[in-house]
Design a protein around this motif. Structure first.
Motif, PDB file in Angstrom:
ATOM      1  N   GLY A 189       0.913  -1.227   0.196  1.00  0.00           N
ATOM      2  CA  GLY A 189       0.132  -0.058   0.009  1.00  0.00           C
ATOM      3  C   GLY A 189       0.959   1.280  -0.012  1.00  0.00           C
ATOM      4  N   LEU A 233      -6.293  -1.317   2.634  1.00  0.00           N
ATOM      5  CA  LEU A 233      -6.035  -2.539   1.499  1.00  0.00           C
ATOM      6  C   LEU A 233      -7.354  -3.717   1.712  1.00  0.00           C
ATOM      7  N   ALA A 334      -0.585  -1.126  -7.293  1.00  0.00           N
ATOM      8  CA  ALA A 334      -1.560  -1.924  -6.510  1.00  0.00           C
ATOM      9  C   ALA A 334      -1.980  -3.081  -7.352  1.00  0.00           C
ATOM     10  N   ASP A 341      -1.811  -7.692  -0.937  1.00  0.00           N
ATOM     11  CA  ASP A 341      -2.673  -6.730  -0.204  1.00  0.00           C
ATOM     12  C   ASP A 341      -3.666  -7.234   0.729  1.00  0.00           C
TER      13      ASP A 341
END
Length: 503
Positions: A189, A233, A334, A341
Motif C-alpha cells: 500500500g 487494503l 496496486a 494486499d
C-alpha cells in the motif's frame, strides 16, 4: 497564522482557440507588436517557460503565483498613486494589496504611473529571478514597444521592480528548496517507485502557502477513512477502487471508450515540453477571459487569484500525498502487487501497465503518491476561482491541448465544473489514479479556491451607514475581531454620518 505578509486594519458564449501561447518559441518575444493585454502576454511567456524548464507541477505553480501576484501589486500600486496624490486623497486602488502597495515616490512629477509598464517590470523581474538561465530581454522589449520616457513611465518601472522585490523577499525561505530524498515504501500500500524516477518534490506539502495557513488546512480524510494501510487494503471499497482503474486505465483496456481515451490524453500534459497541468488551466483562464472581454485591470486580478489558488492547491495536494499516515501507492503497484494486499477481491496482474505514456510510447506512472490527485486539486481550485469571479458556472468554450498523444484534439465544455470534473476523472482513464483521488482532490481544490477568493485581493463592500464615526469604527473593529472580515474603513459624510466599508 502562517503567512509571508502582514495584514493591517484600515479605518477612517463559445470561443474556439488553440492552446494559448502554443506558438511562442524559446528565446523569442511572444508578439511582433505590443500586446493588447499585458497580463495575458506575460502569462503566455510563463507558459513558454514552463515548456522550456519542465519539472513537477508544484514549483511551476509557485512561479506562476509569484509572477501574477507581483503583477497585481504593481498594477494596484500604479492605480493607487493618482488617488494618493489627490487633494483630498481618494481611494483609486484596484483592491487590497497582496504583499505591498508601493507608496514611495522615486520620480517627482509622476502622478499617474503607467500601469502596463508596472506590470511588465514586475513580471520580468520575477521571471529573471526564478529562471536566471533564460533570457526575457526580447519579451520585455516587445512589451515595451512605443513607450515614452517621462517620469510616469520611469515611476512605473520602479513600482514594478519594487513589487517583484517584495515577492522575492517573501518567498526566499518558504521551504521550496528542500530536496531531501524520500525513501520508497516497503509495506503493501505504501508508495514506491514504479520506474519513472525518484519521488518528485516530496517535501512540497511543507512549503509555506501563498494564502492558506498551511498545506494541511484543508487536508482530506485518509483514503476511504481508514487510518492505516492494512485496514484500507483489506476493505471492499479499496478493491472497488483498484478494480475500476485496473479495467478502465489499462494500456490495453477494452472497457474504456474512445471518448474516455481522448479525454485522458487531453488533460494529461505530464510530459516535459508541454505547459504541464497548471499551464493548461492558465490557458483555459485566458480563453475565458478573452471570451468575456475582460479588461487588463480585470485580468490582472483574475490571473493573480487563479495563480495563488493553484499554487496553494499544489501545496495542499502534496501535503496529502506525502505528509499523512498513508502515502498511497499508484494503481500500477496496486494491480501488479495485488497478491500482497490481503484482499480476496483483487487479483494480481504482474504485467499490467497504465495508459499513461511518454511520447515514445513507454508507459509510466508519475513519480509521487496517488492520494490525492494533483490534477484534480488544481482543477478544483481553478474552477472555484473562475466560478466566483465570473459569477456563473455556465460558460461554453472549446480548447485544445499540448499532450503529444492528443495534438490537434479539441474538446468543448458547457460549464466550468464540467471541465474540472473531466480533468479529475481523466486520471482514472489514464491509469494513474483511483476515483477517491479525483473526488477528494476536487473537494480540496474547491476549499482552497473559496479561501483564496474570500481573503485575497478583495475589494471594498458597503456594509452599512452609521450615525457617527465612533459607531462606524466600533462596528468595523468588531467585525474584524470576529473574523468576518479582514479590514474595514469608515468614510464620513458631510452630515457627519459614516459609511462602513469592509473587505
Amino acid at each position: 497564522m502562517k503567512r509571508l505578509r502582514s495584514r493591517g486594519l484600515l479605518a477612517a458564449l463559445t470561443l474556439v482557440t488553440a492552446a494559448v501561447g502554443a506558438g511562442i518559441g524559446p528565446g523569442r518575444a511572444a508578439y511582433a507588436a505590443p500586446p493588447a493585454d499585458h497580463t495575458i502576454y506575460w502569462n503566455q511567456v510563463l507558459l513558454r517557460t514552463y515548456r522550456e524548464v519542465g519539472g513537477a507541477p508544484g514549483p511551476l505553480a509557485r512561479a506562476g503565483a509569484m509572477m501574477h501576484a507581483a503583477m497585481w501589486d504593481a498594477a494596484n500600486s500604479a492605480r493607487c498613486r493618482p488617488g494618493a496624490t489627490a487633494n483630498p486623497p481618494l481611494d483609486t486602488c484596484l483592491g487590497k494589496k497582496y504583499l505591498v502597495n508601493v507608496t514611495t515616490v522615486k520620480y517627482t512629477g509622476a502622478p499617474a504611473p503607467v500601469m502596463d509598464t508596472a506590470i511588465d517590470y514586475a513580471a520580468v523581474t520575477v521571471l529573471r529571478a526564478l529562471y536566471p538561465a533564460t533570457s526575457f530581454d526580447a519579451d520585455l522589449a516587445t512589451a515595451q514597444q512605443g513607450v515614452g520616457a517621462d517620469n510616469n513611465q520611469k515611476e512605473a518601472v520602479y513600482i514594478g521592480q519594487q513589487a517583484a522585490a517584495a515577492m522575492k523577499t517573501a518567498r526566499a525561505a518558504d521551504g521550496s528548496a528542500d530536496t531531501t530524498p524520500y525513501p520508497d515504501g516497503t509495506v503493501p500500500g505504501a508508495w514506491r517507485s514504479t520506474g519513472s524516477g525518484a519521488a518528485a518534490t516530496p517535501h512540497w506539502g511543507g512549503v509555506t502557502p501563498f494564502s492558506l495557513t498551511s498545506g494541511a488546512q484543508f487536508r482530506p480524510q485518509l483514503p476511504l477513512g481508514y487510518p492505516d494501510y492494512a485496514g484500507l487494503l483489506a476493505s471492499p471499497g479499496y478493491a472497488a477502487q483498484v478494480n475500476e482503474v485496473k479495467s478502465y486505465g489499462s494500456a490495453t483496456s477494452t472497457t474504456r471508450t474512445a471518448d474516455q481515451t481522448q479525454l485522458a490524453w487531453f488533460w494529461a500534459n505530464d510530459l516535459d515540453g508541454t505547459y504541464k497541468p497548471p499551464g493548461q488551466l492558465f490557458a483555459h483562464t485566458a480563453i475565458l477571459a478573452q471570451l468575456r472581454g475582460l479588461s487588463t485591470t480585470a485580468n490582472v486580478r483574475l490571473f493573480a487569484l487563479v495563480a495563488i489558488a493553484m499554487a496553494d492547491a499544489g501545496v495542499a495536494s502534496w501535503d496529502a500525498k506525502y505528509r499523512t499516515a498513508v502515502d498511497l501507492w499508484r494503481p500500477e503497484s496496486a494491480v501488479r502487487l495485488a497478491g500482497t494486499d490481503g484482499n480476496a477481491a483483487t487479483e494480481a496482474e504482474p504485467a499490467w501497465q497504465p495508459l499513461s505514456a511518454t511520447a515514445a510510447g513507454v508507459h509510466f506512472s508519475p513519480p509521487f503518491p496517488a492520494y490525492i490527485s494533483g490534477h484534480a486539486t488544481f482543477a478544483g481550485a481553478w474552477a472555484g476561482v473562475m466560478q466566483a469571479y465570473l459569477g456563473t458556472d455556465a460558460v461554453t468554450w472549446t480548447a485544445t491541448t499540448e499532450d503529444p498523444h492528443a495534438l490537434g484534439v479539441t474538446r468543448t465544455f458547457t460549464s466550468i465544473s464540467a471541465a474540472a470534473t473531466e480533468n479529475a476523472l481523466s486520471r482514472i482513464y489514464l491509469g494513474v489514479h483511483y476515483r477517491m483521488d479525483a473526488d477528494q482532490g476536487l473537494a480540496a481544490g474547491a476549499s482552497v479556491a473559496a479561501h483564496v477568493f474570500g481573503h485575497e485581493l478583495t475589494r471594498w463592500q458597503q456594509y452599512g451607514l452609521y450615525g457617527d464615526l465612533g459607531a462606524c469604527t466600533g462596528t468595523g473593529a468588531d467585525l474584524v475581531l470576529q473574523g468576518q472580515y479582514e479590514e474595514y474603513k469608515c468614510v464620513v459624510n458631510v452630515n457627519e454620518t459614516a459609511m462602513l466599508y469592509v473587505r
